[in-house]
Design an enzyme around this catalytic site. Structure first.
Site, mmCIF file in Angstrom:
data_model
loop_
_atom_site.group_PDB
_atom_site.id
_atom_site.type_symbol
_atom_site.label_atom_id
_atom_site.label_comp_id
_atom_site.label_asym_id
_atom_site.label_seq_id
_atom_site.Cartn_x
_atom_site.Cartn_y
_atom_site.Cartn_z
ATOM 1 N N ASP A 29 2.902 3.514 -46.017
ATOM 2 C CA ASP A 29 3.065 4.608 -45.294
ATOM 3 C C ASP A 29 1.869 5.260 -45.642
ATOM 4 O O ASP A 29 0.871 4.824 -46.763
ATOM 5 C CB ASP A 29 4.087 5.260 -45.136
ATOM 6 C CG ASP A 29 4.000 6.344 -43.715
ATOM 7 O OD1 ASP A 29 2.873 6.034 -43.226
ATOM 8 O OD2 ASP A 29 4.709 7.457 -44.691
ATOM 9 N N ASP A 31 1.263 9.437 -44.868
ATOM 10 C CA ASP A 31 1.194 11.079 -45.188
ATOM 11 C C ASP A 31 2.302 10.563 -46.007
ATOM 12 O O ASP A 31 3.859 10.510 -45.199
ATOM 13 C CB ASP A 31 1.278 11.094 -43.695
ATOM 14 C CG ASP A 31 -0.209 11.209 -42.983
ATOM 15 O OD1 ASP A 31 -0.752 12.455 -43.332
ATOM 16 O OD2 ASP A 31 -0.339 10.403 -42.567
ATOM 17 N N ASP A 210 7.865 7.446 -47.157
ATOM 18 C CA ASP A 210 8.798 8.554 -47.173
ATOM 19 C C ASP A 210 9.632 9.270 -46.169
ATOM 20 O O ASP A 210 9.701 9.873 -46.334
ATOM 21 C CB ASP A 210 7.439 9.574 -47.261
ATOM 22 C CG ASP A 210 6.699 9.920 -46.268
ATOM 23 O OD1 ASP A 210 6.497 11.315 -46.376
ATOM 24 O OD2 ASP A 210 5.918 9.433 -45.556
#
Length: 266
Positions: A29, A31, A210
């Protein structure tokens, strides 16, 4: 208190041993994983250290950046050739050797209408930000106070109710509307694995993310590889290991790179 998943930094040797002779494939991922979470999306800039680590990793293993950002946005921000970029939570994929896949292009007019409506409803709400992406609409409220955040939620719920062809995702200080079809980061991951190898037993995928949207990928990767959640605090997750910050992600990838044979990507 929920027990924390073990730190991936403490288990690098075990992870490499589990991989064995299989080919490593890495999904990341952006961000909150490669960059810290910031107040506005445009401020999330990849550090030189992490970019260098990714370049070294990509020279030794197939790498995919699987992000909620638009395809062109994430490709520009990472800026590394020869890897796969999957934007809009996997709805828009492009990579080397002509790899290309777009999901739900017939939803574009619906998204356009919902985006206009949401922008109108959020106009004047302090701290609210509408981000129109090609295959989704994000309503950010990280800079909104509690009262404004409640108004953002009400507005998003109203727009979602008026467009049943779209589904509502809840992320970190963001609501997102996207086509309501059987496709997510997990489905995109499985499709990409098929593109990489016709023999699943020959590859060992790792997914690092996250957000709640990454849980779809964590669930499917359990069968063939492992997931690593990036979180300061313990939380319910299908990931096997954890890292606390993007800086720890950089350190982990650096350790993995140091243990890979130099011809792994060929």
């Amino acid at each position: 208190m929920m027990p924390a998943a073990p730190s991936a930094l403490d288990y690098v040797d075990e992870i490499v041993a589990e991989m064995g002779a299989r080919r490593l494939v890495v999904f990341l991922d952006y961000d909150g994983t490669l960059t810290p979470i910031v107040s506005r999306p445009e401020k999330a800039v990849l550090s030189n250290s992490t970019r260098q680590t990714l370049q070294k990793l990509a020279a030794q293993a197939p790498v995919t950046i699987l992000s909620g950002r638009d395809l062109e946005d994430i490709r520009h921000r990472v800026g590394i050739g020869g890897i796969v970029y999957a934007g809009s939570h996997g709805f828009d994929i492009a990579g080397p050797r002509g790899l290309r896949k777009e999901i739900a292009t017939d939803f574009l007019s619906i998204l356009e209408a919902a985006g206009r409506e949401l922008k109108g409803r959020l106009a004047g709400i302090p701290g609210a930000l509408v981000e129109r992406k090609r295959f989704s609409i994000a309503a950010h409220y990280r800079q909104a106070n509690e009262n404004a955040a409640a108004k953002v939620q009400q507005a998003v719920n109203k727009v979602a109710a008026q467009h049943p062809q779209l589904r509502l995702l809840v992320g970190k200080k963001v609501y997102e509307l996207q086509p309501d079809i059987d496709w997510n980061k997990g489905q995109a991951l499985l499709w990409l694995l098929e593109m990489i190898s016709s023999e699943p037993r020959e590859i060992f995928p790792i997914y690092v993310g996250d957000d709640l949207t990454d849980e779809d990928a964590f669930r499917v990767i359990k069968q063939c590889g492992l997931g690593i959640v990036v979180s300061e605090e313990p939380r319910p997750t299908a990931a096997r290991y954890a890292l606390k910050t993007p800086a720890e992600v950089d350190r982990f990838l650096h350790k993995i790179v140091a243990r890979l044979p130099t011809n792994a990507a060929s």
